[in-house]
Design a protein around this motif. Structure first.
Motif, short mmCIF file in Angstrom:
data_model
loop_
_atom_site.label_atom_id
_atom_site.label_comp_id
_atom_site.label_asym_id
_atom_site.label_seq_id
_atom_site.Cartn_x
_atom_site.Cartn_y
_atom_site.Cartn_z
N GLN A 1 0.83 -1.21 0.00
CA GLN A 1 0.00 0.00 0.00
C GLN A 1 0.87 1.26 0.00
OE1 GLN A 1 -3.73 0.42 2.33
NE2 GLN A 1 -2.44 1.47 3.80
N LEU A 2 1.93 1.25 0.79
CA LEU A 2 2.83 2.41 0.81
C LEU A 2 3.51 2.58 -0.54
CD1 LEU A 2 4.23 2.00 4.42
CD2 LEU A 2 2.95 3.98 3.55
N ASN A 3 3.94 1.47 -1.12
CA ASN A 3 4.59 1.56 -2.43
C ASN A 3 3.62 2.07 -3.50
OD1 ASN A 3 7.16 1.01 -3.91
ND2 ASN A 3 5.79 -0.27 -5.13
N ASP A 4 2.40 1.55 -3.47
CA ASP A 4 1.39 2.00 -4.45
C ASP A 4 1.09 3.49 -4.29
OD1 ASP A 4 1.22 -0.54 -5.45
OD2 ASP A 4 -0.69 -1.04 -4.50
N THR A 5 0.98 3.93 -3.03
CA THR A 5 0.68 5.34 -2.79
C THR A 5 1.83 6.22 -3.27
OG1 THR A 5 -0.62 4.71 -0.85
CG2 THR A 5 0.04 7.02 -1.00
N GLY B 1 4.84 9.68 8.46
CA GLY B 1 4.70 8.34 9.04
C GLY B 1 4.94 7.25 8.01
N GLY B 2 4.48 7.49 6.81
CA GLY B 2 4.66 6.52 5.73
C GLY B 2 6.11 6.43 5.30
N ARG B 3 6.77 7.57 5.24
CA ARG B 3 8.18 7.55 4.83
C ARG B 3 9.03 6.78 5.83
NH1 ARG B 3 7.31 13.15 3.99
NH2 ARG B 3 8.80 13.72 5.61
N SER C 1 -2.20 5.38 15.16
CA SER C 1 -3.42 6.07 14.78
C SER C 1 -3.21 6.75 13.43
CB SER C 1 -3.85 7.07 15.86
OG SER C 1 -2.80 7.92 16.15
N ILE C 2 -4.18 6.56 12.58
CA ILE C 2 -4.08 6.96 11.19
C ILE C 2 -4.99 8.15 10.93
CG2 ILE C 2 -4.60 6.15 8.83
CD1 ILE C 2 -2.19 4.78 10.03
N GLY C 3 -4.45 9.15 10.28
CA GLY C 3 -5.28 10.30 9.92
C GLY C 3 -5.61 10.26 8.43
N ASP D 1 -3.13 9.42 5.40
CA ASP D 1 -2.05 8.54 5.83
C ASP D 1 -2.18 7.17 5.16
OD1 ASP D 1 -0.62 10.17 7.56
OD2 ASP D 1 -1.90 9.70 9.27
N ALA D 2 -1.05 6.60 4.76
CA ALA D 2 -1.07 5.29 4.08
C ALA D 2 -0.29 4.25 4.86
CB ALA D 2 -0.50 5.44 2.66
N HIS D 3 0.11 4.58 6.09
CA HIS D 3 1.06 3.69 6.78
C HIS D 3 0.45 2.79 7.85
CE1 HIS D 3 1.01 7.40 9.18
NE2 HIS D 3 1.31 6.65 10.21
N GLY D 4 -0.83 2.54 7.80
CA GLY D 4 -1.41 1.61 8.77
C GLY D 4 -1.35 0.18 8.29
N CYS D 5 -2.03 -0.69 9.05
CA CYS D 5 -2.22 -2.08 8.63
C CYS D 5 -3.55 -2.14 7.88
CB CYS D 5 -2.26 -2.98 9.86
SG CYS D 5 -2.76 -4.69 9.45
#
Ligand code: SF4
Length: 184
Positions: free
Chosen positions: A24-28, A38-40, A104-106, A109-113
């Motif tokens: 998901q992070l790579n796709d984003t 947070g994703g970086r 906690s995801i806002g 944000d793309a860095h959750g599970c």
């Protein structure tokens, strides 16, 4: 011995061997040419532990970020920081599933599970796009509805690798390493 990965391998590996959170992070990153802080950090530390060198990490991030914004000193600093080359010079370890699940995801944000943080209907759709069978999707979504996120992730690994895992998934890098064992 850590796997050595290079930037040209990442898109392919994301599709075959990365857990959904990292895919998901790579796709984003690919589609928006941006990741929030947070994703970086989450993705950067994962890639480092997967065997991406500092030089390759700088190349990889720069190549994505220049599309929309200048890859300025700050971003290069953050990456060197991840590799323990700046600040306290700590060799930072990649985040575990528990840490990612508890984040906690806002909005944006793309860095959750994805098993925890993605809306159920969207997750179903994504799994279907990834060619997971309807039966397996139902099984995975049943686990998700009972908050068994890591077991859902393990089922996802099993159906996408056509193999079974003896141990549960507790770390995105463990997911990757188990995948590499089967694929190579
Ligand atoms: Fe990533 Fe862990 Fe969630 Fe799997 S269970 S998607 S490895 S955070």
């Amino acid at each position: 011995e850590k796997h050595r990965i290079t930037p040209d391998m990442i898109d392919q590996l994301a599709a075959t061997s990365f857990p959904l959170c990292m895919r998901q992070l790579n796709d984003t990153l690919r589609t928006t040419h941006h990741l929030r802080h947070g994703g970086r950090v989450t993705y950067g530390l994962f890639l480092k532990a997967a065997g991406l060198s500092l030089e390759d990490a700088l190349y990889f991030w720069r190549s994505h970020f220049t599309k929309n914004m200048d890859f300025d000193k700050q971003y290069a600093y953050n990456i060197r920081f991840n590799y323990g080359k700046e600040g306290k010079r700590t060799d930072y370890t990649p985040y575990s599933c528990m840490k990612i699940i508890m984040t906690s995801i806002g909005p944006g944000d793309a860095h959750g599970c994805p098993f925890k943080h993605t809306d159920a209907q969207m997750l179903r759709q994504r799994l279907s796009n990834f060619k997971v069978s309807q039966q397996a999707i139902n099984e995975i979504m049943d686990l998700v509805s009972k908050c068994h996120y890591q077991i859902a992730c393990q089922r996802y690994w099993e159906v996408t690798h056509n193999a079974s895992l003896e141990t549960g998934i507790n770390h995105p890098n463990q997911y990757f390493e188990e995948s590499q064992k089967v694929i190579h």
